[in-house]
Motif scaffolding. Structure first.
Motif, mmCIF file in Angstrom:
data_model
loop_
_atom_site.group_PDB
_atom_site.id
_atom_site.type_symbol
_atom_site.label_atom_id
_atom_site.label_comp_id
_atom_site.label_asym_id
_atom_site.label_seq_id
_atom_site.Cartn_x
_atom_site.Cartn_y
_atom_site.Cartn_z
ATOM 1 N N THR A 197 -4.668 10.405 -8.115
ATOM 2 C CA THR A 197 -3.478 10.626 -8.818
ATOM 3 C C THR A 197 -3.443 9.585 -9.956
ATOM 4 O O THR A 197 -3.079 10.067 -11.024
ATOM 5 C CB THR A 197 -2.166 10.613 -8.061
ATOM 6 N N VAL A 198 -3.640 8.460 -9.681
ATOM 7 C CA VAL A 198 -3.670 7.345 -10.433
ATOM 8 C C VAL A 198 -4.509 7.513 -11.934
ATOM 9 O O VAL A 198 -4.181 7.631 -12.955
ATOM 10 C CB VAL A 198 -3.800 5.950 -9.718
ATOM 11 N N ARG A 199 -5.887 7.922 -11.609
ATOM 12 C CA ARG A 199 -6.771 7.968 -12.314
ATOM 13 C C ARG A 199 -6.521 9.299 -13.335
ATOM 14 O O ARG A 199 -6.657 9.247 -14.449
ATOM 15 C CB ARG A 199 -8.089 8.568 -11.717
ATOM 16 N N THR B 65 7.403 7.215 -7.067
ATOM 17 C CA THR B 65 6.859 8.002 -6.215
ATOM 18 C C THR B 65 7.866 9.572 -6.173
ATOM 19 O O THR B 65 8.974 9.422 -6.656
ATOM 20 C CB THR B 65 6.913 7.517 -4.817
ATOM 21 N N GLY B 66 7.274 10.595 -5.395
ATOM 22 C CA GLY B 66 8.077 11.609 -5.148
ATOM 23 C C GLY B 66 9.263 11.522 -4.463
ATOM 24 O O GLY B 66 10.289 12.482 -4.681
ATOM 25 N N THR B 67 9.389 10.670 -3.829
ATOM 26 C CA THR B 67 10.902 10.214 -3.358
ATOM 27 C C THR B 67 11.955 9.424 -4.174
ATOM 28 O O THR B 67 13.057 9.284 -3.683
ATOM 29 C CB THR B 67 10.500 9.340 -1.742
ATOM 30 N N GLY B 68 11.347 9.251 -5.089
ATOM 31 C CA GLY B 68 12.208 8.477 -6.342
ATOM 32 C C GLY B 68 12.054 7.230 -6.124
ATOM 33 O O GLY B 68 13.081 6.527 -6.887
ATOM 34 N N ARG B 69 11.136 6.595 -5.471
ATOM 35 C CA ARG B 69 11.099 5.134 -5.272
ATOM 36 C C ARG B 69 10.318 4.395 -6.479
ATOM 37 O O ARG B 69 9.217 4.994 -6.809
ATOM 38 C CB ARG B 69 10.396 4.720 -3.897
ATOM 39 N N THR B 70 10.795 3.422 -7.063
ATOM 40 C CA THR B 70 10.123 2.667 -8.155
ATOM 41 C C THR B 70 9.428 1.443 -7.648
ATOM 42 O O THR B 70 9.944 0.499 -7.097
ATOM 43 C CB THR B 70 11.130 2.418 -9.226
ATOM 44 N N VAL C 232 0.797 -1.233 0.008
ATOM 45 C CA VAL C 232 0.056 0.098 -0.037
ATOM 46 C C VAL C 232 0.910 1.190 -0.080
ATOM 47 O O VAL C 232 1.703 1.450 0.663
ATOM 48 C CB VAL C 232 -0.912 -0.128 1.133
ATOM 49 N N VAL C 233 0.754 2.243 -0.831
ATOM 50 C CA VAL C 233 1.451 3.437 -1.108
ATOM 51 C C VAL C 233 0.484 4.488 -0.523
ATOM 52 O O VAL C 233 -0.505 4.625 -1.318
ATOM 53 C CB VAL C 233 2.088 3.574 -2.345
ATOM 54 N N GLU C 234 0.839 5.382 0.211
ATOM 55 C CA GLU C 234 0.128 6.492 0.824
ATOM 56 C C GLU C 234 0.927 7.725 0.954
ATOM 57 O O GLU C 234 2.055 7.761 1.474
ATOM 58 C CB GLU C 234 -0.244 6.082 2.170
ATOM 59 N N LYS C 235 0.265 9.101 0.263
ATOM 60 C CA LYS C 235 1.230 10.142 0.425
ATOM 61 C C LYS C 235 1.362 10.710 1.767
ATOM 62 O O LYS C 235 2.425 11.379 2.132
ATOM 63 C CB LYS C 235 0.564 11.131 -0.687
ATOM 64 N N GLY D 141 4.099 8.584 3.173
ATOM 65 C CA GLY D 141 5.054 9.589 2.874
ATOM 66 C C GLY D 141 5.652 9.423 1.634
ATOM 67 O O GLY D 141 6.586 10.116 1.122
ATOM 68 N N HIS D 142 4.798 8.502 0.565
ATOM 69 C CA HIS D 142 5.364 8.425 -0.761
ATOM 70 C C HIS D 142 3.975 8.642 -1.722
ATOM 71 O O HIS D 142 3.172 7.910 -1.825
ATOM 72 C CB HIS D 142 5.726 6.838 -1.009
ATOM 73 N N GLU D 143 4.033 10.083 -2.403
ATOM 74 C CA GLU D 143 3.310 10.419 -3.171
ATOM 75 C C GLU D 143 3.374 9.786 -4.631
ATOM 76 O O GLU D 143 4.698 10.085 -5.004
ATOM 77 C CB GLU D 143 3.144 11.985 -3.235
ATOM 78 N N VAL D 144 2.475 9.349 -5.216
ATOM 79 C CA VAL D 144 2.497 8.693 -6.682
ATOM 80 C C VAL D 144 2.742 10.234 -7.727
ATOM 81 O O VAL D 144 1.907 10.742 -7.572
ATOM 82 C CB VAL D 144 1.510 7.804 -7.069
ATOM 83 N N VAL D 145 3.641 10.161 -8.645
ATOM 84 C CA VAL D 145 4.118 10.978 -9.466
ATOM 85 C C VAL D 145 4.005 10.436 -10.906
ATOM 86 O O VAL D 145 4.238 11.218 -11.795
ATOM 87 C CB VAL D 145 5.456 11.747 -9.240
ATOM 88 N N SER D 146 3.974 8.998 -11.093
ATOM 89 C CA SER D 146 4.085 8.503 -12.286
ATOM 90 C C SER D 146 3.441 7.343 -12.134
ATOM 91 O O SER D 146 3.826 6.403 -11.464
ATOM 92 C CB SER D 146 5.723 8.516 -12.755
ATOM 93 N N VAL D 147 2.444 6.898 -13.357
ATOM 94 C CA VAL D 147 1.914 5.660 -13.442
ATOM 95 C C VAL D 147 2.247 5.180 -14.935
ATOM 96 O O VAL D 147 1.625 5.667 -15.846
ATOM 97 C CB VAL D 147 0.449 5.889 -13.006
#
Length: 493
Positions: A159-161, A139-144, A30-33, A122-128
């Protein structure tokens, strides 16, 4: 990081879905901003069907342990002064169970952690992105993160939609309101010190519509809006003075604010995605549908989205899903949410007791109708989600497609309830008539077979129940049983 399913959003839908997946042996992250869980109570109670679904997994009793649970005030429709009684629907819960949404979220996150599930805060999705073999987020922290499937449970402003360009058609909000958890320093006699039916907490005055009700721990939940429809923008900060002005306009200057614990704005926007699936990405909860938050229906929808999708997605990843199983998620859940959007739009019109004389006459008429047993039963089943019936053949047993009632049973292992037999997330074959030639042999990893010695009610010779608690076959015809078994649980072995 690689997993089988990425769940974006740690609200009730996302956490319940991740729990269902881990229960079935599927890995989920689960990823949560938000860095920390929300402290706001938000929805004030669990509708009876939500309580039943939690009971199916053995989660309700520990959730309620130590809680100041108020049950018996009944549900409401548009805040009208007639309690909705769910007892005609063969449920153990006559009305909503007063557990705040915030408590539910914290509990589900804890239970998910106990099963080894991961919540990345603390991981906001920036790319899907997605392709034929899987999905990926950054994510905004650079995690893939990469996974076979992704489920968007990231709320109304998903954000995903947006990243996938999925339309969210519907109606923009025409009215905005505030909901706040607060502590009062002093209060007037008009402030109820006890929980009662929702209609008893609604008051108007000074150009405001309000609802002020007690919370556990001595606080209050305060909802308010301008009767004239004037409101700051959705993203505008909520100052204490804005809350104090509404509070004192209705409850008098002797009602003084001590502390605002949390506050947020909401509107009566009404939207729904056209398809709950986009390739390898699914939508659930508020990412799939939004509406005026009235009667706890949002949590009800999200949790049921999760249990409907969870076992089907797990079946696909565990290799036994029959053809078309994943497609039934959209087919079953989209109409349910569409109906909620319709009833919340109707309630939004009826909710304001300070409207003109014509509206007062309409409210009086609907109130009178709600006192009729059949009308009350209809509205209680709709609001609670107890009346849902999924697709079924015309000649099916009357129980097919509905939820399985939580009957008291006597089995070979002793006294039990239907819900006590479903904690492991498998389907359930209840054999009331032992002479019927039906069996779960060969499907034991997916279906638990239970011969019933006695029951407070015998609904059919045998009943086949899906993992989400919905009946997919009932009767005594072995041929019909075999067809339902393979349709929903695939081939043997």
């Amino acid at each position: 990081m690689e997993t089988q399913v990425i769940v974006v959003g740690a609200g009730p839908a996302g956490l319940m879905l991740a729990y269902e997946l881990t229960l079935a042996g599927v890995s989920a992250v689960v990823v949560e901003k938000r860095a920390e869980p929300s402290i706001q109570s938000r929805a004030g109670g669990l509708q009876p069907r939500t309580a039943e679904v939690l009971d199916l997994r053995g989660l309700l009793a520990p959730l309620l342990d130590g809680a100041d649970v108020a049950e018996g005030h009944g549900g409401h429709f548009a805040g009208l002064p007639v309690p909705l009684d769910c007892s005609p629907w063969q449920t153990r819960y006559r009305g909503p169970v007063a557990v705040p949404q915030g408590r539910l979220e914290r509990f589900l996150e804890q239970r998910l952690a106990e099963r080894g599930g991961t919540v990345l805060r603390g991981h906001e999705v920036v790319s899907v992105s997605q392709n034929d073999s899987g999905t990926e987020i950054i994510t905004g922290t650079g995690r893939t993160l990469r996974a076979d499937f992704l489920v968007a449970c990231d709320g109304a402003h998903s954000t995903v939609r947006k990243a996938l360009g999925v339309p969210f058609p519907g109606r923009a909000g025409t009215a905005r309101a505030v909901v706040a958890d607060l502590v009062l320093a002093t209060r007037s006699p008009e402030v109820l010190a006890f929980k009662s039916h929702f209609s008893q907490h609604i008051r108007t005055g000074g150009g405001y519509w309000t609802a002020l009700s007690p919370l556990d721990g001595g606080g209050h939940r305060f909802m308010f809006s301008s009767v004239a429809g004037q409101a700051p923008p959705r993203d505008a900060p909520i100052a204490d003075e804005e809350i104090r002005a509404a509070l004192q306009a209705v409850y008098g200057p002797e009602t003084e604010l001590a502390e605002v614990r949390a506050a947020s704005r909401f509107s009566n926007a009404s939207r729904q995605v056209e398809n709950y699936r986009a390739g390898r990405v699914f939508f659930a909860g508020d990412a799939a549908h939004i509406h005026l938050p009235v009667g706890g229906q949002g949590v009800n929808l999200g949790v049921q989205d999760a249990v409907n999708l969870g076992w089907k997605l797990a079946a696909r990843l565990n290799g036994w899903a029959p053809p078309g199983l994943l497609g039934t998620y959209h087919a079953e859940r989209h109409p349910v949410a569409a109906r909620v959007l319709a009833n919340t739009r109707a309630q939004g019109i009826l909710l304001n007791p300070a409207a003109d004389e014509d509206m007062a006459a309409l409210r009086a008429l609907v109130t009178e109708l709600m006192r009729l047993p059949q009308a009350n039963r209809h509205l209680s089943g709709m609001m609670a989600g107890l009346d849902i019936r999924y697709e079924h053949d015309a000649d099916d047993h009357p129980l097919t497609g509905y939820r399985m009632p939580d009957l008291d049973l006597v089995t070979e292992e002793g006294v039990s309830r239907v819900s006590a037999l479903t904690h492991d997330g498998r389907g359930l074959l209840l054999r009331f008539d032992h002479g019927i030639a039906v069996s779960a042999a060969g499907w034991e990893d997916r279906v638990r077979e239970v011969p019933v010695k006695a029951a407070d009610e015998v609904p059919a010779g045998a009943v086949l129940v899906r993992p989400d608690g919905q009946v997919c076959w009932a009767g005594s015809d072995p041929g019909g049983y075999a067809a339902a078994l393979t349709r929903w649980f695939g081939s043997a072995g």
